[in-house]
Design a protein around this motif. Structure first.
Motif, short mmCIF file in Angstrom:
data_model
loop_
_atom_site.label_atom_id
_atom_site.label_comp_id
_atom_site.label_asym_id
_atom_site.label_seq_id
_atom_site.Cartn_x
_atom_site.Cartn_y
_atom_site.Cartn_z
N THR A 39 29.77 27.67 53.57
CA THR A 39 31.10 28.28 53.76
C THR A 39 31.38 29.16 52.54
N TRP A 40 32.34 30.04 52.69
CA TRP A 40 32.74 30.90 51.55
C TRP A 40 34.26 31.04 51.62
N ASN A 41 34.91 29.93 51.34
CA ASN A 41 36.37 29.83 51.47
C ASN A 41 37.01 30.16 50.13
N MET A 42 37.67 31.32 50.06
CA MET A 42 38.28 31.78 48.81
C MET A 42 39.77 31.48 48.75
N THR A 43 40.25 30.54 49.55
CA THR A 43 41.67 30.20 49.55
C THR A 43 42.12 29.82 48.14
N GLY A 44 43.22 30.46 47.71
CA GLY A 44 43.76 30.18 46.38
C GLY A 44 43.30 31.15 45.32
N TYR A 45 42.34 32.03 45.68
CA TYR A 45 41.82 33.01 44.73
C TYR A 45 41.87 34.40 45.34
N ILE A 46 42.20 35.37 44.53
CA ILE A 46 42.22 36.77 44.97
C ILE A 46 41.51 37.63 43.93
N PRO A 47 41.03 38.83 44.31
CA PRO A 47 40.44 39.73 43.30
C PRO A 47 41.50 40.10 42.27
N LYS A 48 41.11 40.06 41.01
CA LYS A 48 42.06 40.35 39.94
C LYS A 48 42.47 41.81 39.95
N HIS A 49 41.54 42.69 40.33
CA HIS A 49 41.81 44.13 40.34
C HIS A 49 41.73 44.65 41.76
N ARG A 50 42.83 45.15 42.26
CA ARG A 50 42.90 45.64 43.63
C ARG A 50 42.21 47.00 43.74
N VAL A 51 41.60 47.24 44.88
CA VAL A 51 40.96 48.52 45.16
C VAL A 51 41.88 49.32 46.07
N ASN A 52 42.28 50.50 45.60
CA ASN A 52 43.14 51.37 46.40
C ASN A 52 42.27 52.28 47.26
N ILE B 254 34.79 44.11 39.52
CA ILE B 254 35.01 43.90 40.95
C ILE B 254 34.89 42.42 41.35
N PHE B 255 34.19 41.60 40.52
CA PHE B 255 33.99 40.18 40.83
C PHE B 255 34.99 39.28 40.10
N GLN B 256 35.91 39.88 39.34
CA GLN B 256 36.89 39.07 38.59
C GLN B 256 37.92 38.46 39.54
N LEU B 257 38.26 37.20 39.29
CA LEU B 257 39.16 36.45 40.17
C LEU B 257 40.47 36.13 39.46
N GLU B 258 41.49 35.93 40.27
CA GLU B 258 42.80 35.51 39.79
C GLU B 258 43.26 34.35 40.69
N PRO B 259 43.53 33.15 40.12
CA PRO B 259 43.43 32.78 38.71
C PRO B 259 41.97 32.62 38.28
N LYS B 260 41.76 32.37 37.00
CA LYS B 260 40.40 32.20 36.50
C LYS B 260 39.79 30.93 37.10
N PRO B 261 38.49 30.93 37.33
CA PRO B 261 37.81 29.72 37.83
C PRO B 261 37.93 28.57 36.84
N PRO B 262 37.80 27.35 37.32
CA PRO B 262 37.88 26.19 36.41
C PRO B 262 36.77 26.23 35.36
N GLN B 263 37.06 25.76 34.18
CA GLN B 263 36.12 25.77 33.07
C GLN B 263 34.97 24.78 33.32
N VAL B 264 33.77 25.17 32.93
CA VAL B 264 32.61 24.28 32.97
C VAL B 264 31.83 24.48 31.67
N ASP B 265 30.98 23.51 31.37
CA ASP B 265 30.19 23.60 30.14
C ASP B 265 29.07 24.63 30.27
N SER B 266 28.56 24.81 31.47
CA SER B 266 27.44 25.73 31.69
C SER B 266 27.64 26.44 33.02
N LEU B 267 27.31 27.75 33.06
CA LEU B 267 27.43 28.50 34.30
C LEU B 267 26.58 27.90 35.42
N ASN B 268 25.52 27.21 35.04
CA ASN B 268 24.64 26.63 36.06
C ASN B 268 25.34 25.55 36.88
#
Length: 390
Positions: free
Chosen positions: A6-19, A33-47
């Motif tokens: 699944t690819w459920n983005m509920t609760g997140y939107i692109p930080k920069h809108r494209v006109n 273009i991949f920046q999200l609002e709000p920021k993703p939850p913090q983790v110790d490693s991107l992996n």
């Protein structure tokens, strides 16, 4: 399979809108273009994002990964573009490459095995480069059968520039026989003048060095190296004296022996007009174009080339710009005509009727014609012309 994700983005939107109704996407937004609002939850490693995506089969975590990885991806694309001619802020091209990289990253997500010890960012590194090379391979005027061959051609180009015996070095590098290395050398020589040619070094990295002799098409190289010389010679001998002279002088080639002079030494149309008294420069150019078309027809008859003949039947203009057109086309200078309808506003086309000899499955003549016409400058769309291809 990604179909299970699944690819459920509920609760997140692109930080920069494209006109979409503005003047295009500005560089600042394209790089975020991949920046999200709000920021993703913090983790110790991107992996951890990638592991969560695989465990929960939710690509939301892949989006979290992209949010943080985007800066690194931007640097890689800019470096690639810098080697490829310096168009860092051709924003549309930058974004197209970026989305191609994301697609490759998604496709390779299922192949990633964390048990092997490498983090996903390390694992995906060479595949991102392949995505950028594949994108450019599709842009260039020349093409090969696969990305592997594309890399080998560029490797041979680098060896030609930097070693005394490119054939032997290539054979040693790829553990192949000298005959195969010679074939790659022929390919490099045949395409070197079709466009700027930025080669890779021994480690597969771009050197930024252009090995082309100049940045123009050299029809002589393509003709002499890309087609069997015997067929060219037979076709050439069927032309009359004036047609032969126009071609030889304009292309700076002597067909009797195949010797090619400097491209800078080719005759101008003004000089050709003087040679044939009573002609003007524009008249000499038209005669030259007719000679080229006649030679192409003879080469088609020899089986050395394919050709698609195009004739504009109608066109529709809006504010002095052609927005649609209908063309008739003929395959290999023979048989009943087909018809193509083109919409230049959204860059689409429809094959209304197939020409005789066009292949039903691949429509290779119609497809070639459509690709040529959609890439023409709008104000220079031909009324009638022939497009030859191997």
């Amino acid at each position: 399979m990604l179909n299970d994700f699944t690819w459920n983005m509920t609760g997140y939107i692109p930080k920069h809108r494209v006109n979409l109704h503005g003047d295009g996407i500005p560089p600042y937004v394209a790089e975020r273009i991949f920046q999200l609002e709000p920021k993703p939850p913090q983790v110790d490693s991107l992996n951890e994002y990638i592991l969560s995506a695989l465990q929960e089969k939710n690509l939301l975590y892949f989006s979290f990964f992209l949010h943080h990885y985007e800066l690194q991806l931007n640097k890689r694309i800019k470096s690639f573009l810098g080697m490829d001619g310096g168009d860092l802020y051709d924003t549309d091209r930058f974004l197209d490459i970026k989305l191609s990289c994301r697609e490759q990253m998604l496709q390779k997500l299922m192949d990633y095995d964390p048990a092997k010890g490498a983090e996903y960012a390390t694992y995906i590194f060479p595949f991102i480069r392949d995505a950028m090379l594949r994108f450019r391979m599709g842009e260039e005027k020349w093409s090969v059968s696969s990305l592997t061959n594309y890399k080998m051609v560029r490797s041979m180009a680098w060896l030609c520039q930097n070693t005394k015996d490119a054939v032997s070095e290539f054979a040693k590098k790829y553990n192949c026989d000298l005959a195969l290395a010679e074939e790659y050398l022929k390919v490099v020589r045949g395409i070197r003048n079709q466009q700027p040619f930025y080669v890779t070094d021994e480690n597969g990295e771009e050197t930024g060095e252009d090995v082309a002799l100049d940045d123009t098409w050299n029809y002589t190289d393509i003709l002499w190296n890309g087609i069997q010389a015997e067929k060219v010679q037979r076709a050439f001998e069927k032309l009359n004296y004036r047609e032969q002279t126009l071609l030889e002088k304009r292309l700076a080639v002597y067909m009797a022996c195949g010797r090619v002079s400097s491209w800078k030494d080719r005759a101008t149309f003004e000089e050709l007009a003087v040679k044939f008294e009573g002609s003007t420069a524009s008249g000499a150019e038209r005669a030259y174009r007719r000679a080229v078309d006649k030679l192409a027809e003879l080469l088609v008859a020899e089986g050395a080339l394919h050709a698609v003949w195009l004739k504009q039947v109608s066109r529709t203009k809006r504010k002095k710009k052609i927005v649609a057109a209908i063309y008739e086309y003929q395959a290999d200078c023979d048989g009943e005509l087909g018809e193509i309808s083109l919409n230049f506003e959204d860059s689409t086309a429809e094959i209304v009727r197939l020409a005789d000899w066009d292949t039903v499955k691949t429509n290779k003549f119609a497809i070639r014609a459509i690709a040529y016409l959609l890439n023409c400058e709008n104000e220079k769309l031909p009324k009638e012309m022939m497009v030859a291809f191997e």
